[in-house]
Write a protein that holds these residues in place. Sequence first.
Motif, PDB file in Angstrom:
ATOM      1  N   PHE A  54       0.824  -1.207   0.000  1.00 35.00           N
ATOM      2  CA  PHE A  54       0.000   0.000   0.000  1.00 35.00           C
ATOM      3  C   PHE A  54       0.858   1.257   0.000  1.00 35.00           C
ATOM      4  CE2 PHE A  54      -3.559  -2.541   2.148  1.00 35.00           C
ATOM      5  CZ  PHE A  54      -4.188  -2.777   0.932  1.00 35.00           C
ATOM      6  N   VAL A  55       1.964   1.245   0.727  1.00 35.75           N
ATOM      7  CA  VAL A  55       2.848   2.415   0.728  1.00 35.75           C
ATOM      8  C   VAL A  55       3.436   2.628  -0.675  1.00 35.75           C
ATOM      9  CG1 VAL A  55       5.037   3.310   1.603  1.00 35.75           C
ATOM     10  CG2 VAL A  55       3.387   2.343   3.181  1.00 35.75           C
ATOM     11  N   LEU A  56       3.896   1.572  -1.314  1.00 35.98           N
ATOM     12  CA  LEU A  56       4.461   1.706  -2.663  1.00 35.98           C
ATOM     13  C   LEU A  56       3.416   2.152  -3.683  1.00 35.98           C
ATOM     14  CD1 LEU A  56       6.847  -1.376  -2.768  1.00 35.98           C
ATOM     15  CD2 LEU A  56       7.455   1.033  -2.529  1.00 35.98           C
ATOM     16  N   LEU A  57       2.198   1.609  -3.593  1.00 37.49           N
ATOM     17  CA  LEU A  57       1.134   2.046  -4.499  1.00 37.49           C
ATOM     18  C   LEU A  57       0.760   3.509  -4.254  1.00 37.49           C
ATOM     19  CD1 LEU A  57      -1.208  -1.064  -4.545  1.00 37.49           C
ATOM     20  CD2 LEU A  57       0.177  -0.186  -6.421  1.00 37.49           C
ATOM     21  N   GLY A  58       0.756   3.915  -3.005  1.00 36.11           N
ATOM     22  CA  GLY A  58       0.466   5.310  -2.694  1.00 36.11           C
ATOM     23  C   GLY A  58       1.538   6.250  -3.224  1.00 36.11           C
ATOM     24  N   ILE A  59       2.799   5.845  -3.114  1.00 37.54           N
ATOM     25  CA  ILE A  59       3.887   6.667  -3.659  1.00 37.54           C
ATOM     26  C   ILE A  59       3.764   6.767  -5.174  1.00 37.54           C
ATOM     27  CG2 ILE A  59       6.387   6.721  -4.036  1.00 37.54           C
ATOM     28  CD1 ILE A  59       6.675   5.606  -1.175  1.00 37.54           C
ATOM     29  N   ALA A  60       3.457   5.645  -5.822  1.00 38.34           N
ATOM     30  CA  ALA A  60       3.290   5.663  -7.279  1.00 38.34           C
ATOM     31  C   ALA A  60       2.104   6.530  -7.677  1.00 38.34           C
ATOM     32  CB  ALA A  60       3.106   4.239  -7.800  1.00 38.34           C
ATOM     33  N   ASN A  61       1.021   6.453  -6.926  1.00 39.24           N
ATOM     34  CA  ASN A  61      -0.158   7.263  -7.236  1.00 39.24           C
ATOM     35  C   ASN A  61       0.095   8.743  -6.980  1.00 39.24           C
ATOM     36  OD1 ASN A  61      -2.743   7.564  -8.147  1.00 39.24           O
ATOM     37  ND2 ASN A  61      -3.691   7.170  -6.179  1.00 39.24           N
ATOM     38  N   THR A  62       0.875   9.057  -5.961  1.00 42.25           N
ATOM     39  CA  THR A  62       1.201  10.449  -5.674  1.00 42.25           C
ATOM     40  C   THR A  62       2.150  11.023  -6.720  1.00 42.25           C
ATOM     41  OG1 THR A  62       0.932  10.013  -3.324  1.00 42.25           O
ATOM     42  CG2 THR A  62       2.124  11.994  -3.904  1.00 42.25           C
ATOM     43  N   ALA A  63       3.081  10.222  -7.192  1.00 40.02           N
ATOM     44  CA  ALA A  63       4.070  10.706  -8.152  1.00 40.02           C
ATOM     45  C   ALA A  63       3.566  10.720  -9.590  1.00 40.02           C
ATOM     46  CB  ALA A  63       5.325   9.844  -8.069  1.00 40.02           C
ATOM     47  N   SER A  64       2.489  10.018  -9.886  1.00 37.30           N
ATOM     48  CA  SER A  64       2.037   9.923 -11.279  1.00 37.30           C
ATOM     49  C   SER A  64       1.642  11.268 -11.897  1.00 37.30           C
ATOM     50  CB  SER A  64       0.903   8.908 -11.408  1.00 37.30           C
ATOM     51  OG  SER A  64      -0.225   9.315 -10.688  1.00 37.30           O
ATOM     52  N   PRO A  65       0.925  12.172 -11.205  1.00 38.59           N
ATOM     53  CA  PRO A  65       0.638  13.463 -11.837  1.00 38.59           C
ATOM     54  C   PRO A  65       1.902  14.292 -12.073  1.00 38.59           C
ATOM     55  CG  PRO A  65      -0.787  13.143  -9.943  1.00 38.59           C
ATOM     56  CD  PRO A  65       0.215  12.044  -9.937  1.00 38.59           C
ATOM     57  N   LEU A  66       2.860  14.176 -11.183  1.00 35.38           N
ATOM     58  CA  LEU A  66       4.098  14.935 -11.344  1.00 35.38           C
ATOM     59  C   LEU A  66       4.905  14.408 -12.530  1.00 35.38           C
ATOM     60  CD1 LEU A  66       5.020  15.077  -7.567  1.00 35.38           C
ATOM     61  CD2 LEU A  66       3.784  16.776  -8.907  1.00 35.38           C
ATOM     62  N   ARG A  67       4.950  13.086 -12.686  1.00 38.73           N
ATOM     63  CA  ARG A  67       5.656  12.494 -13.834  1.00 38.73           C
ATOM     64  C   ARG A  67       4.935  12.805 -15.133  1.00 38.73           C
ATOM     65  NH1 ARG A  67       9.980   9.771 -14.207  1.00 38.73           N
ATOM     66  NH2 ARG A  67       9.156   8.463 -15.861  1.00 38.73           N
ATOM     67  N   ALA A  68       3.604  12.817 -15.101  1.00 31.19           N
ATOM     68  CA  ALA A  68       2.842  13.123 -16.314  1.00 31.19           C
ATOM     69  C   ALA A  68       3.109  14.555 -16.769  1.00 31.19           C
ATOM     70  CB  ALA A  68       1.356  12.903 -16.070  1.00 31.19           C
ATOM     71  N   GLN A  69       3.221  15.489 -15.827  1.00 36.49           N
ATOM     72  CA  GLN A  69       3.527  16.867 -16.195  1.00 36.49           C
ATOM     73  C   GLN A  69       4.910  16.962 -16.814  1.00 36.49           C
ATOM     74  OE1 GLN A  69       3.082  19.192 -12.663  1.00 36.49           O
ATOM     75  NE2 GLN A  69       0.890  19.507 -12.972  1.00 36.49           N
ATOM     76  N   LYS A  70       5.875  16.239 -16.260  1.00 37.33           N
ATOM     77  CA  LYS A  70       7.226  16.275 -16.786  1.00 37.33           C
ATOM     78  C   LYS A  70       7.274  15.690 -18.200  1.00 37.33           C
ATOM     79  CE  LYS A  70      10.893  15.591 -14.147  1.00 37.33           C
ATOM     80  NZ  LYS A  70      11.896  14.897 -13.307  1.00 37.33           N
ATOM     81  N   ILE A  71       6.560  14.591 -18.425  1.00 38.07           N
ATOM     82  CA  ILE A  71       6.530  13.962 -19.744  1.00 38.07           C
ATOM     83  C   ILE A  71       5.838  14.870 -20.748  1.00 38.07           C
ATOM     84  CG2 ILE A  71       5.531  12.034 -21.042  1.00 38.07           C
ATOM     85  CD1 ILE A  71       6.044  10.308 -18.531  1.00 38.07           C
TER      86      ILE A  71
END
Length: 77
Positions: A54-71
């Motif tokens: 759950f911690v890893l999925l939460g980190i991935a979910n939190t970072a996904s909008p930031l990575r999408a903006q960078k891409i």
Amino acid sequence: MKLILAGILILIGLFVIYRGFTTLTFKARGETIPVLGFLIPTQDWSLYTFGAAFVLLGIANTASPLRAQKIMRRAAY
């Protein structure tokens, strides 16, 4: 609209991280505990595994909008 969606995804990610930490630090009592719709057995191995997942999925979910903006920014050039 994109900003609102990114904010919602970050909040959901933070909630999942919180639930993962509470699962990791849970004192094992009883048969099972409900966490995010899953019934998790209260053996140490299960609590550590599901809590870390759950911690890893939460980190991935939190970072996904930031990575999408960078891409998207990189694709615009």
